[in-house]
Design an enzyme around this catalytic site. Structure first.
Site, short mmCIF file in Angstrom:
data_model
loop_
_atom_site.label_atom_id
_atom_site.label_comp_id
_atom_site.label_asym_id
_atom_site.label_seq_id
_atom_site.Cartn_x
_atom_site.Cartn_y
_atom_site.Cartn_z
N LEU A 33 15.05 -26.03 -27.04
CA LEU A 33 15.92 -25.91 -25.87
C LEU A 33 16.72 -24.61 -25.90
CD1 LEU A 33 17.24 -29.59 -25.67
CD2 LEU A 33 15.20 -28.58 -24.62
N GLY A 36 18.14 -21.92 -20.42
CA GLY A 36 17.50 -22.40 -19.19
C GLY A 36 17.49 -23.93 -19.15
N HIS A 37 17.13 -24.56 -20.27
CA HIS A 37 17.14 -26.03 -20.32
C HIS A 37 18.56 -26.56 -20.13
CE1 HIS A 37 13.48 -25.26 -22.94
NE2 HIS A 37 12.99 -26.03 -21.98
N GLN A 61 -1.65 -29.36 -22.30
CA GLN A 61 -1.41 -28.16 -21.50
C GLN A 61 -1.59 -26.86 -22.31
OE1 GLN A 61 2.77 -29.53 -20.68
NE2 GLN A 61 3.20 -27.35 -20.63
N GLY A 147 12.86 -25.77 -13.90
CA GLY A 147 13.33 -24.39 -13.77
C GLY A 147 12.46 -23.58 -12.82
N ASP A 150 9.45 -21.28 -14.18
CA ASP A 150 8.05 -21.69 -14.09
C ASP A 150 7.76 -22.04 -12.64
OD1 ASP A 150 7.30 -21.66 -16.96
OD2 ASP A 150 8.92 -23.12 -17.10
N ARG A 187 9.47 -19.13 -25.85
CA ARG A 187 8.58 -18.19 -26.54
C ARG A 187 9.27 -16.89 -26.94
NH1 ARG A 187 3.19 -19.80 -25.98
NH2 ARG A 187 2.94 -21.48 -24.49
#
Ligand code: PAF
Length: 289
Positions: A33, A36-37, A61, A147, A150, A187
């Protein structure tokens, strides 16, 4: 804060919250996390509901087994973040709980899933849609928070929820940037200092595209070319795609009218990064040329 691994227990806790008259706000994540989270959790908290966060690194995924194995899983840190942010329930299932005898059913939104990131990550959005549909069925949220970072995922999940008449509002929350401009991402921890400096070319190019649109540029081809040129000039940055599309349908635009998403994916070293700028209701702001 409750931390549960079992689907049956999530259902029970959610039922209890509903009995107390609470609405259910849901933030699906793969953990690691970041700011953004946190912004999604805060949006859910601000709406006053019972806040559920899921932490599940979804194998379906990932198109690359090494990427899946290397994906960060700092569960203890994540639970600390959730506690600090006032989350009510964390659902952190083991792989066997989510897919006990391997995946059979796939949820797929054709077309939208094959463009942009989908062209470089075949099957990725099928994996996302399938797990999100499962999570929606398990948590049964009133509102789910995603978010805008994405943006393609958000558009596809919205479309899936609409097509399947799922009783959930899929709410998009603004992309969060670090102070240097880089869009927050799980990432980013993979980036060396040098790669991080190089990666800033991506946000710089996109923010310039946003300024151009605000300044009245309406030619989608010119916008895309300008971003591509800047990325091509940036050392150590390899462009996967630059797209100027309608943010809801992901259809390519020739001419920017009401709403526009300028999105790009690059590789810096071995790290794949995505970023975008989203502008809505341009008609009301005027502009032209
Ligand atoms: O955005 C993510 O972290 C994932 O794609 C999601 C929505 C949690 C599904 O695994």
């Amino acid at each position: 804060m409750m931390v549960v691994e079992r689907i049956r227990e999530v259902r029970q806790r959610v039922r209890e919250a509903r009995t107390q008259g609470r609405r259910i706000g849901f933030v699906p994540t793969m953990g690691a996390l970041h700011a953004g989270h946190v912004s999604l959790i805060r949006a859910a908290r601000a709406d006053g509901g019972f806040v559920v966060v899921s932490i599940f690194v979804n194998p379906a995924q990932f198109d690359d087994g090494r990427d899946l194995e290397a994906y960060p899983r700092p569960l203890e840190d994540d639970l600390e973040v959730c506690t600090r942010e006032g989350v009510d329930l964390v659902f952190a299932p083991k792989r066997e709980e989510m897919c006990p005898d391997g995946p059979k059913t796939t949820v797929r939104v054709p077309g939208m899933s094959e463009t942009m990131c989908g062209a470089f990550r075949p099957g990725h959005f099928d994996g996302v849609c399938t797990v999100v549909a499962k999570l929606f069925a398990i948590v049964q949220p009133d509102v789910a928070y995603f978010g805008e970072k994405d943006a393609q995922q958000l558009a596809i999940v919205r479309r899936m929820a609409a097509d399947l008449n799922l009783p959930v509002e899929v709410r998009g929350c603004p992309l969060i940037r670090d102070t240097d401009g880089l869009a927050t991402s799980s990432r980013n921890v993979y980036l060396s200092d040098q790669d991080r400096r190089r990666a800033l070319a991506l946000s710089r190019a996109l923010l310039e595209a946003r300024d151009a649109v605000v300044g009245g540029e309406r030619d989608a081809g010119k916008l895309a070319d300008a971003v591509r040129r800047q990325l091509a000039d940036a050392e150590g940055v390899e462009t996967e795609y630059v797209a100027v599309v309608d943010p809801d349908t992901l259809d390519d635009l020739e001419c920017v009218a009401e709403n526009v998403l300028v999105a790009a994916a690059v590789r810096v070293g071995t790290t794949r990064l995505i970023d975008n700028v989203l502008l809505r209701d341009l008609g009301e702001r005027g502009g032209g040329g």
